[in-house]
Write an enzyme that holds these catalytic residues in place. Structure first.
Site, PDB file in Angstrom:
ATOM      1  CB  CYS A 131       4.493  12.412  35.003  1.00 61.63           C
ATOM      2  SG  CYS A 131       4.601  14.165  35.414  1.00 61.63           S
ATOM      3  NE  ARG A 202       4.137  18.270  28.380  1.00 64.34           N
ATOM      4  CZ  ARG A 202       4.079  18.763  29.613  1.00 64.34           C
ATOM      5  NH1 ARG A 202       5.162  19.201  30.218  1.00 64.34           N
ATOM      6  NH2 ARG A 202       2.915  18.813  30.248  1.00 64.34           N
TER       7      ARG A 202
END
Length: 291
Positions: A131, A202
């Site tokens: 994000c 990630r």
């Protein structure tokens, strides 16, 4: 997107079908701020649908909900939440670079400044994840589509994206000052995930530190008790170990603040003239430098 759906299905958006949307608000690895304890932003493709979506989430989210006027507002809110955090961390990363040149401990400065009630408690570090390291680019791309070139958003991204290279160069400088031969030297990196106490790899920026250290000819060993070895190999082509090595190293770099690392005696794993670099600023024992 909706025009494609209508063409394929023969359905009309907001007539034959409707959409509801609630942007993700989750803090991976956080056992206190779980999904139901974080206020949820909700929205719908029409005001009526928005109310239905909001009622659905309100039935399970104990922290409450906030019904946004429409889906665009809800998504924009999500993007600026992460962009704001990204920019704030970029600011303290720049401070860390400045204070390092001045011989001032950044964390001591932040601790002193933090005694003022309205000082924002951000710390320098690597900014990754699915994000914070990504959403600012979405906002910048959309701004450019409307003819506006964002300055602060992209400047923050540039700063944070260079931190892996900066950290690795600082480590190499320390090793050179200790007369450690760089090529063939051994470096232990503690942590690979994008944040502490979670297995998520990630968009981790620990990989930037590792690859930059390798570019100097060092032999890097990566230890992370949280990360999946298969995931790391598949996504990054790197090998990590799950058990603490017994070798001694020329340098040890803490990149992720996993709880397992806090009580370790790193000096026992270090060669006599080796260096310890603390990216997260969490180690209580002696370190040679920290971000």
């Amino acid at each position: 997107m909706y025009s494609r759906i209508e063409k394929i299905s023969g359905l009309t958006y907001n007539t034959d079908f409707f959409a509801g949307y609630s942007p993700e608000r989750i803090n991976p690895g956080d056992k206190e701020h779980t999904v139901e304890k974080i206020l949820k932003v909700t929205s719908g493709s029409t005001p009526e649908v928005g109310k239905k979506v909001d009622a659905l989430y309100a039935s399970v989210i104990t922290a409450g909900t906030h019904l946004a006027p429409n889906i665009r507002v809800a998504e924009a809110a999500k993007v600026i939440e992460n962009s704001q955090r990204d920019i704030n961390i970029a600011f303290v990363n720049e401070l860390a670079k400045i204070f390092n040149l001045m011989g001032i401990d950044t964390h001591q400065v932040l601790e002193a400044a933090g005694t003022k009630w309205n000082f924002l408690p951000f710390k320098p570090g690597l900014v990754g994840g699915h994000c914070i390291g990504v959403d600012p680019y979405y906002l910048a791309q959309k701004a450019q589509e409307y003819g506006y070139h964002p300055e602060i958003i992209l400047a923050g991204r540039r700063m944070n994206d260079t931190m892996g290279n900066y950290i690795s160069s600082e480590i190499i400088k320390l090793m050179v000052q200790r007369d450690i031969k760089i090529k063939g030297s051994s470096v232990l990196v503690l942590g690979f995930t994008f944040k502490e106490n979670c297995p998520d790899v990630r968009n981790t920026k620990a990989v930037d530190v590792i690859n930059n250290l390798k570019s100097y000819g060092t032999n890097v060993t990566v230890y992370d008790p949280w990360a999946s070895s298969n995931d790391v190999e598949h996504e990054y082509g790197l090998e990590i170990i799950k058990n603490l090595p017994t070798d001694k190293f020329d340098a040890i770099v803490l990149t992720v603040a996993h709880n397992q690392f806090l009580g370790m005696n790193l000096k026992d794993m270090l060669k006599p003239d080796g260096v310890i670099y603390d990216v997260k600023g969490i180690l209580k024992q002696h370190v040679d430098a920290r971000l």
